[in-house]
Design a protein around this motif. Structure first.
Motif, mmCIF file in Angstrom:
data_model
loop_
_atom_site.group_PDB
_atom_site.id
_atom_site.type_symbol
_atom_site.label_atom_id
_atom_site.label_comp_id
_atom_site.label_asym_id
_atom_site.label_seq_id
_atom_site.Cartn_x
_atom_site.Cartn_y
_atom_site.Cartn_z
ATOM 1 N N LEU A 142 0.819 -1.206 0.000
ATOM 2 C CA LEU A 142 0.000 0.000 0.000
ATOM 3 C C LEU A 142 0.855 1.259 0.000
ATOM 4 O O LEU A 142 0.408 2.329 -0.406
ATOM 5 N N VAL A 143 2.097 1.137 0.456
ATOM 6 C CA VAL A 143 3.027 2.262 0.543
ATOM 7 C C VAL A 143 4.336 1.876 -0.124
ATOM 8 O O VAL A 143 4.832 0.760 0.066
ATOM 9 N N GLN A 144 4.881 2.791 -0.898
ATOM 10 C CA GLN A 144 6.226 2.660 -1.438
ATOM 11 C C GLN A 144 7.093 3.775 -0.867
ATOM 12 O O GLN A 144 6.714 4.944 -0.934
ATOM 13 N N VAL A 145 8.228 3.403 -0.297
ATOM 14 C CA VAL A 145 9.165 4.373 0.250
ATOM 15 C C VAL A 145 10.368 4.469 -0.682
ATOM 16 O O VAL A 145 11.024 3.462 -0.962
ATOM 17 N N TRP A 146 10.628 5.679 -1.135
ATOM 18 C CA TRP A 146 11.815 5.955 -1.941
ATOM 19 C C TRP A 146 12.801 6.702 -1.043
ATOM 20 O O TRP A 146 12.542 7.832 -0.631
ATOM 21 N N ALA A 147 13.922 6.067 -0.736
ATOM 22 C CA ALA A 147 14.842 6.598 0.265
ATOM 23 C C ALA A 147 16.082 7.192 -0.383
ATOM 24 O O ALA A 147 16.675 6.590 -1.285
ATOM 25 N N PHE A 148 16.479 8.355 0.117
ATOM 26 C CA PHE A 148 17.689 9.050 -0.330
ATOM 27 C C PHE A 148 18.575 9.274 0.899
ATOM 28 O O PHE A 148 18.148 9.901 1.864
ATOM 29 N N ASP A 149 19.787 8.767 0.849
ATOM 30 C CA ASP A 149 20.732 8.960 1.950
ATOM 31 C C ASP A 149 22.056 9.466 1.377
ATOM 32 O O ASP A 149 22.999 8.696 1.169
ATOM 33 N N PHE A 201 12.480 -0.382 1.428
ATOM 34 C CA PHE A 201 12.436 0.661 0.408
ATOM 35 C C PHE A 201 12.214 0.078 -0.981
ATOM 36 O O PHE A 201 12.857 -0.896 -1.389
ATOM 37 N N ALA A 202 11.315 0.714 -1.718
ATOM 38 C CA ALA A 202 11.124 0.355 -3.118
ATOM 39 C C ALA A 202 12.225 0.938 -3.987
ATOM 40 O O ALA A 202 12.573 0.378 -5.033
ATOM 41 N N ARG A 203 12.766 2.077 -3.593
ATOM 42 C CA ARG A 203 13.907 2.719 -4.259
ATOM 43 C C ARG A 203 14.879 3.156 -3.172
ATOM 44 O O ARG A 203 14.472 3.609 -2.107
ATOM 45 N N PHE A 204 16.171 3.032 -3.466
ATOM 46 C CA PHE A 204 17.172 3.449 -2.491
ATOM 47 C C PHE A 204 18.427 3.913 -3.214
ATOM 48 O O PHE A 204 18.909 3.256 -4.137
ATOM 49 N N ALA A 205 18.953 5.060 -2.821
ATOM 50 C CA ALA A 205 20.196 5.587 -3.378
ATOM 51 C C ALA A 205 20.958 6.274 -2.267
ATOM 52 O O ALA A 205 20.368 6.980 -1.433
ATOM 53 N N CYS A 206 22.280 6.066 -2.242
ATOM 54 C CA CYS A 206 23.066 6.628 -1.148
ATOM 55 C C CYS A 206 24.353 7.309 -1.596
ATOM 56 O O CYS A 206 24.887 8.131 -0.852
ATOM 57 N N ASP A 207 24.871 7.005 -2.777
ATOM 58 C CA ASP A 207 26.140 7.616 -3.170
ATOM 59 C C ASP A 207 26.182 8.042 -4.640
ATOM 60 O O ASP A 207 27.152 8.650 -5.076
#
Length: 474
Positions: free
Chosen positions: A266-273, A287-293
């Motif tokens: 029901l929820v998609q979390v797109w995370a930016f670190d 997380f459905a999307r994740f990017a860190c560098d």
């Protein structure tokens, strides 16, 4: 020639009229009757005005005259037994309907004893026609942490006049802090004096609801002891705090509140670190999307969110004004751990412009179609965050400077009691929250999730999905 006032024997020049005050003889019995009626009326007004004191006194006096001392003793003993049983059986209702009303009456009397000098020394007394006019204390309500004073302002005053001297009022009445808000009527103001700090202890994580309520996500405790619930629908959230102020508590409390929705899709979390994944990497299964560098991947993800937003806008246009999430059309929550790394400190000018353009569109148009941004940063200045005003919900954790408080929560927020610069380093997760449309800051403490709690949350509710963009797999 000069005339003489023959009645008074005074020489007046001229004296066109002879005037004498009429003298009326009143019988003594009529004078006594008039005095009796006058003072009986005043006594009746006094008895009615102070009924919480006069009614028990009259009742005890009547019982004494009727049954001697047995009457008052039996009544007081019966009330003590009933009150004690009520207190032991259901303490919250006893405090609400019996304890706090009595305490409020007592506190009102103690406040009124020092009311005139307090108003004068704090600058709230007004001089008019040669006399001092002061605000009127109308009511005092109590709870286990604070006294809530309802005050009728002097004509010409506004609630901001009390907000500017809130710190003086707190010290004057021996309170830990003071909050000021507009009252129920235009001539009233509400002053909340906090006696104790209910947010000293760490807040344990809340249970995960089977279906998240996006209008009331439980994230922490308020200073009045109630649960602080965030309304995610229709808002974007900005979290500002210094190093180790507890920004992670806000993020993980929010993710925990939505965990069941993440697990069901029901929820998609797109995370930016942008800090290399030190904060959010532990929750990658969520997380459905994740990017860190990879900053180019981050720009791509934001532009993908804009494309999704525009597709939904075209599809929902004319059908509804608020997106309702479903598994096939989920709520998208974009979590950015350090926004300044994308808007101010990014050296690649082209990537920076792409990020700013995408964020500007998401913040202005994404709420209605279920695309929400949760952004964290340390420096709230305009050159660091040019679209600060596009966040309706703002959370101010511990800040390093007084000026940062108003920059984060809005002009005058510190005067109204948001002392973010005075939150001790030993209280991470304590913050002041200002909701869109409400100028009064609310002090809360967000729940704290340990590393083990985060790991368990990710393993229990995570959904492993490959990422088609340049970000890492989650």
């Amino acid at each position: 020639m000069p005339l003489v006032n023959v009645i008074r024997g005074e020489r007046i020049e001229p004296a066109p009229f002879n005037v004498r005050t009429p003298y009326l003889k009143v019988p003594l019995w009529l004078v006594l009757v008039g005095w009796t009626v006058k003072y009986c009326f005043r006594l009746g007004v006094l008895l009615v005005k102070h009924w919480p004191v006069t009614t028990p006194a009259l009742l005890l006096g009547w019982l004494y005259l009727r049954f001697d001392w047995y009457g008052p003793v039996v009544l007081v003993g019966a009330l003590a037994v009933v009150g004690g049983a009520w207190f032991l059986a259901h303490r919250p209702s006893f405090e609400r309907f019996a304890g706090y009303p009595v305490l409020g009456r007592w506190r009102r009397w103690t406040y009124r004893r020092h009311w005139l000098p307090a108003m004068a020394t704090s600058g709230l007394a007004v001089t008019f026609d040669g006399r001092a006019v002061i605000p009127v204390l109308k009511r005092v309500r109590c709870n286990d942490a604070a006294d809530v004073l309802t005050i009728r302002m002097v004509t010409g005053q506004i609630p901001d006049d009390f907000a500017k001297v809130s710190e003086r009022l707190a010290h004057t009445f021996g309170a830990r802090a003071c909050r000021v808000a507009a009252g129920a009527r235009p001539d009233l103001v509400t002053v909340t004096l906090l006696r104790t700090d209910p947010l000293v202890a760490t807040v344990e994580p809340f249970l995960v609801a089977d279906v998240p309520d996006f209008t009331a996500l439980p994230l922490g405790r308020r200073e009045d002891g109630k649960v602080y619930a965030l309304r995610l629908f229709g808002t974007q959230v900005l979290v500002v705090g210094a190093t180790d102020a507890g920004k992670g508590s806000v993020i993980w409390s929010l993710l925990r509140a939505m965990a069941a929705g993440i697990a069901s899709g029901l929820v998609q979390v797109w995370a930016f670190d942008p800090k290399g994944g030190m904060e959010l990497a532990a929750g990658r299964p969520l997380f459905a999307r994740f990017a860190c560098d990879d900053f180019e991947a981050m720009a791509d993800m934001l532009e993908e969110a804009v494309a999704t937003m525009r597709e939904r806008t075209a599809r929902l246009r004319g059908k509804t004004r608020q997106h309702v999430p479903t598994i096939g059309d989920p709520l998208i929550v974009i979590v950015i751990d350090e926004l300044a790394a994308l808007t101010a400190y990014l050296t690649n000018r082209q990537l920076k412009d792409r990020v700013k353009a995408a964020l500007g569109v998401l913040l202005t148009q994404g709420r209605a179609v279920g695309v929400h941004v949760i952004a964290c940063l340390q420096d709230p200045r305009k050159e660091v965050l040019p679209f600060r005003d596009l966040f309706p919900t703002r959370i101010g954790l511990r800040l390093t400077e007084e000026a940062h408080v108003d920059l984060t929560l809005g002009e005058g927020a510190r005067d109204r009691g948001a002392l973010c610069d005075r939150i001790p380093r030993s209280s991470p997760g304590v913050a002041y929250v200002v909701l869109d449309g409400g100028p009064t800051p609310m002090r809360v403490r967000f729940s704290y999730l340990t590393d083990n709690d985060v790991t368990d949350l990710a393993q229990t509710y995570g959904r492993l999905r490959p990422v088609a963009t340049g970000g890492e797999a989650a």
